[in-house]
Design a protein around this motif. Sequence first.
Motif, PDB file in Angstrom:
ATOM      1  N   VAL A 166      34.203  42.150  45.201  1.00  0.00           N
ATOM      2  CA  VAL A 166      33.075  42.630  44.397  1.00  0.00           C
ATOM      3  C   VAL A 166      33.197  44.136  44.152  1.00  0.00           C
ATOM      4  O   VAL A 166      32.819  44.633  43.081  1.00  0.00           O
ATOM      5  CB  VAL A 166      31.721  42.280  45.068  1.00  0.00           C
ATOM      6  N   THR A 167      33.750  44.875  45.115  1.00  0.00           N
ATOM      7  CA  THR A 167      33.955  46.320  44.916  1.00  0.00           C
ATOM      8  C   THR A 167      34.962  46.554  43.794  1.00  0.00           C
ATOM      9  O   THR A 167      34.742  47.402  42.918  1.00  0.00           O
ATOM     10  CB  THR A 167      34.455  46.973  46.221  1.00  0.00           C
ATOM     11  N   TYR A 168      36.048  45.800  43.808  1.00  0.00           N
ATOM     12  CA  TYR A 168      37.062  45.921  42.751  1.00  0.00           C
ATOM     13  C   TYR A 168      36.444  45.616  41.384  1.00  0.00           C
ATOM     14  O   TYR A 168      36.644  46.352  40.410  1.00  0.00           O
ATOM     15  CB  TYR A 168      38.210  44.960  43.038  1.00  0.00           C
ATOM     16  N   THR A 169      35.671  44.534  41.308  1.00  0.00           N
ATOM     17  CA  THR A 169      35.056  44.128  40.038  1.00  0.00           C
ATOM     18  C   THR A 169      34.045  45.151  39.568  1.00  0.00           C
ATOM     19  O   THR A 169      34.006  45.509  38.378  1.00  0.00           O
ATOM     20  CB  THR A 169      34.389  42.748  40.191  1.00  0.00           C
ATOM     21  N   ALA A 170      33.222  45.651  40.484  1.00  0.00           N
ATOM     22  CA  ALA A 170      32.182  46.617  40.112  1.00  0.00           C
ATOM     23  C   ALA A 170      32.793  47.925  39.637  1.00  0.00           C
ATOM     24  O   ALA A 170      32.330  48.525  38.650  1.00  0.00           O
ATOM     25  CB  ALA A 170      31.253  46.871  41.305  1.00  0.00           C
ATOM     26  N   MET A 171      33.838  48.393  40.306  1.00  0.00           N
ATOM     27  CA  MET A 171      34.473  49.643  39.895  1.00  0.00           C
ATOM     28  C   MET A 171      35.169  49.494  38.545  1.00  0.00           C
ATOM     29  O   MET A 171      35.158  50.426  37.728  1.00  0.00           O
ATOM     30  CB  MET A 171      35.467  50.105  40.963  1.00  0.00           C
ATOM     31  N   MET A 172      35.763  48.331  38.278  1.00  0.00           N
ATOM     32  CA  MET A 172      36.345  48.101  36.959  1.00  0.00           C
ATOM     33  C   MET A 172      35.251  48.084  35.893  1.00  0.00           C
ATOM     34  O   MET A 172      35.429  48.621  34.788  1.00  0.00           O
ATOM     35  CB  MET A 172      37.122  46.780  36.920  1.00  0.00           C
TER      36      MET A 172
END
Length: 387
Positions: A166-172
């Motif tokens: 979710v961190t990867y997705t949110a930062m993208m």
Amino acid sequence: MGCKFVGIPQEIHNLLKLFAKKTQISLSIDKIKHFCLHRIIAVGKQDPVILLYAFGGYSYQTRVTRFYSQIPISNIVAELNKFWHDVKTTINQIDPDWLLPEGLGTFQEVPPLLTAQPLLIGSKVMPSLAELNKLTGRLASPFSTANKAMVQQSIDALINYHNHYVTYTAMMLLAATGYRAVRNPLPLLSLFLPHYHCMVISDKDDEDFTNTRIVAVGSILAQQLNYYQNHIEKLCNLIIILKPELGEHIHSAIDKLRIALLNSFGENQTLLKSVKNNVKLPGPLFELQMKQDSLQCIAISPKTLKARLKGFKFPINFGRHVLRSYLLKKQLPSELINFQLGHWSTGEAALGDYSSFELNEAINLLTPIIDEMLQEQGWQALPTLLV
């Protein structure tokens, strides 16, 4: 550039005074400044921030954008030369023999004295491309060693994997859309409209959604959001056995996608307000945490993202700075840039009642450039191990 040279304003004033005596045409420094600014705005091919960075001063049109743009001085020089050559082209339509006064259209960058690096002006919170590559590599690194069987069988491994995902997705999401750093970004999956390659964003709003806007969504982010939806659907099935009420919340976050498509406009407004401002039950972007032997759902926020990026010296909204500067570098019209970032002034709203802004054309122009930017930074759509 931007420096004040003692005596130059007075010399220009004297020159314009002499010019007025010879031609009976009254000019002033302020009139020339206003002409340059208003022409740039009217033509729409360049951004007014160019003039601000070159000569200083203040204008209503750059009161916000100046903080989100970083431009090499060489680009500013090129833009100034282009501006005056465009002026010449316009005048030559009436007077083919007219020439630019000496010095206009031939600005040159002062060579850097102490460094071979390009001189930059503007935003102070802009990561370099190398720092962005390092960040994306760091965010993606946990997935290279993740074990599918372990993730699906161990609650601790599942929590750890989901939180990284979710961190990867949110930062993208923040990097690709220009989303402001807010709590609970993308409160409803239905705000993403894949068929139209766009997304509805409400990141700086009052109760009437005055600043709600549509932004272009490139193919990389679109694919990642599709992967993430698959991810939380599978997560729901795994979690509901351990924590029924939490699994029900995740199921509800997914189900709101279907509900929103059936609701009326007024019902969707109410739905968005209830989800966006709900502290206890966040939207589809959330972390999982064990607190006192209880599994809890925590909304993604600048604070939670910052905790995941220890050692990263830039604020969480760095993506807005990077995106605007990249679009400027690609010489997109300021109208398109302000559409994506939500930087329009009163009367300039792209989707206003009397606007002639062509939404589909704007999205078609923006999406390939945004995808190119994400690729340069190292972003790629990563499928979940839960499927």
